[in-house]
Scaffold this motif. Sequence first.
Motif, mmCIF file in Angstrom:
data_model
loop_
_atom_site.group_PDB
_atom_site.id
_atom_site.type_symbol
_atom_site.label_atom_id
_atom_site.label_comp_id
_atom_site.label_asym_id
_atom_site.label_seq_id
_atom_site.Cartn_x
_atom_site.Cartn_y
_atom_site.Cartn_z
ATOM 1 N N ASP A 81 -36.219 -0.231 9.399
ATOM 2 C CA ASP A 81 -36.374 -1.075 10.601
ATOM 3 C C ASP A 81 -36.813 -0.227 11.798
ATOM 4 O O ASP A 81 -36.593 0.991 11.823
ATOM 5 C CB ASP A 81 -35.027 -1.734 10.967
ATOM 6 N N ARG A 82 -37.391 -0.911 12.797
ATOM 7 C CA ARG A 82 -37.739 -0.232 14.052
ATOM 8 C C ARG A 82 -36.848 -0.763 15.176
ATOM 9 O O ARG A 82 -36.438 -1.937 15.149
ATOM 10 C CB ARG A 82 -39.211 -0.461 14.385
ATOM 11 N N ALA A 83 -36.577 0.116 16.139
ATOM 12 C CA ALA A 83 -35.601 -0.198 17.202
ATOM 13 C C ALA A 83 -35.899 -1.531 17.899
ATOM 14 O O ALA A 83 -34.987 -2.299 18.202
ATOM 15 C CB ALA A 83 -35.590 0.937 18.227
ATOM 16 N N GLU A 84 -37.183 -1.778 18.140
ATOM 17 C CA GLU A 84 -37.596 -2.964 18.903
ATOM 18 C C GLU A 84 -37.089 -4.280 18.317
ATOM 19 O O GLU A 84 -36.941 -5.269 19.023
ATOM 20 C CB GLU A 84 -39.119 -3.000 18.902
ATOM 21 N N GLN A 85 -36.857 -4.275 16.962
ATOM 22 C CA GLN A 85 -36.474 -5.525 16.266
ATOM 23 C C GLN A 85 -34.962 -5.725 16.210
ATOM 24 O O GLN A 85 -34.505 -6.794 15.820
ATOM 25 C CB GLN A 85 -36.997 -5.489 14.806
#
Length: 280
Positions: A260-264
């Motif tokens: 996952d990426r932080a933004e999500q």
Amino acid sequence: MATIDALPPLRDVIRTHDLQARKSMGQNFLLDLNLTAKIARQAGDLTGCDVLEIGPGPGGLTRGLLSEGARHVLAIEKDARCLPALAEIAAAYPGRLTVLEGDALEIDPLSHLSPPIRVAANLPYNVGTELLVRWLTPKDWPPFWQSLTLMFQREVAERIVAQPGSKTYGRLAILAQWRAEARIVLQLPPEAFTPPPKVSSSVVHLNALPTPRYPADAAVLSRVVAAAFNQRRKMLRAALKGIAPDIEDRLQAAGLKPTDRAEQIPLEGFCALARAVAAK
Ligand code: SAM
């Protein structure tokens, strides 16, 4: 020019005390007393409250806070040139305004304040952001303040209220929304200030929640979120590898995918990750 008290208009105050705005102090003054009273009203019912004001300058917002009924205003101002103008306001509101000269990042105001306490400020944005993070991340909660009403560059205000998936979502949104309810309550064009800054500004109002939305340790959450968004395009397992050697296990324990990426990741996910990182 509006009058909200018997004191002279702010343009006269600036002329009398020779308060030419200095860029080095981040000075963009609000000279319309209708507007400063309106900002003061965004701080909520001030009657019976002490208000901590950072950076009063010539005192436009200070006068708004006092005329809107603040029991006592404690104002911290770094620029000594402003003190005579502020002394005139103190004389017009006997016993209700205390001014401390100095850097708000260095002064502990708490011995001068009694609850309930609200905070209001129109500050240079870098000082404002630093203070906001400090006010949001004490170890214990609830904090000393009931609400914060703060002027920011519009872009910073949008970062405070941002939601997951947006480009502005990051550390400020998570820290603000974890322990407070944050709203943009006013938008101001550059012409509202003297001299006008390059960008528009917004007033953000934050009400402290009685308890944080999800359990987490403030210092751990702060550290995790700073690392996650420092490299926001990277997958979490790469962005967070400095946080713990077994970060993939901890991400999984928190119900997050290492890819996952932080933004999500919503606030709840970051709080779960902070708990997993803090676990022995
Ligand atoms: N509140 C006034 C108004 O709205 O017109 C002044 C606003 S001006 C944007 C920012 C004020 O913060 C200036 O008076 C400046 O001297 C003061 N200031 C800047 N850095 C400060 C600091 N670290 N601590 C306290 N005051 C500071």
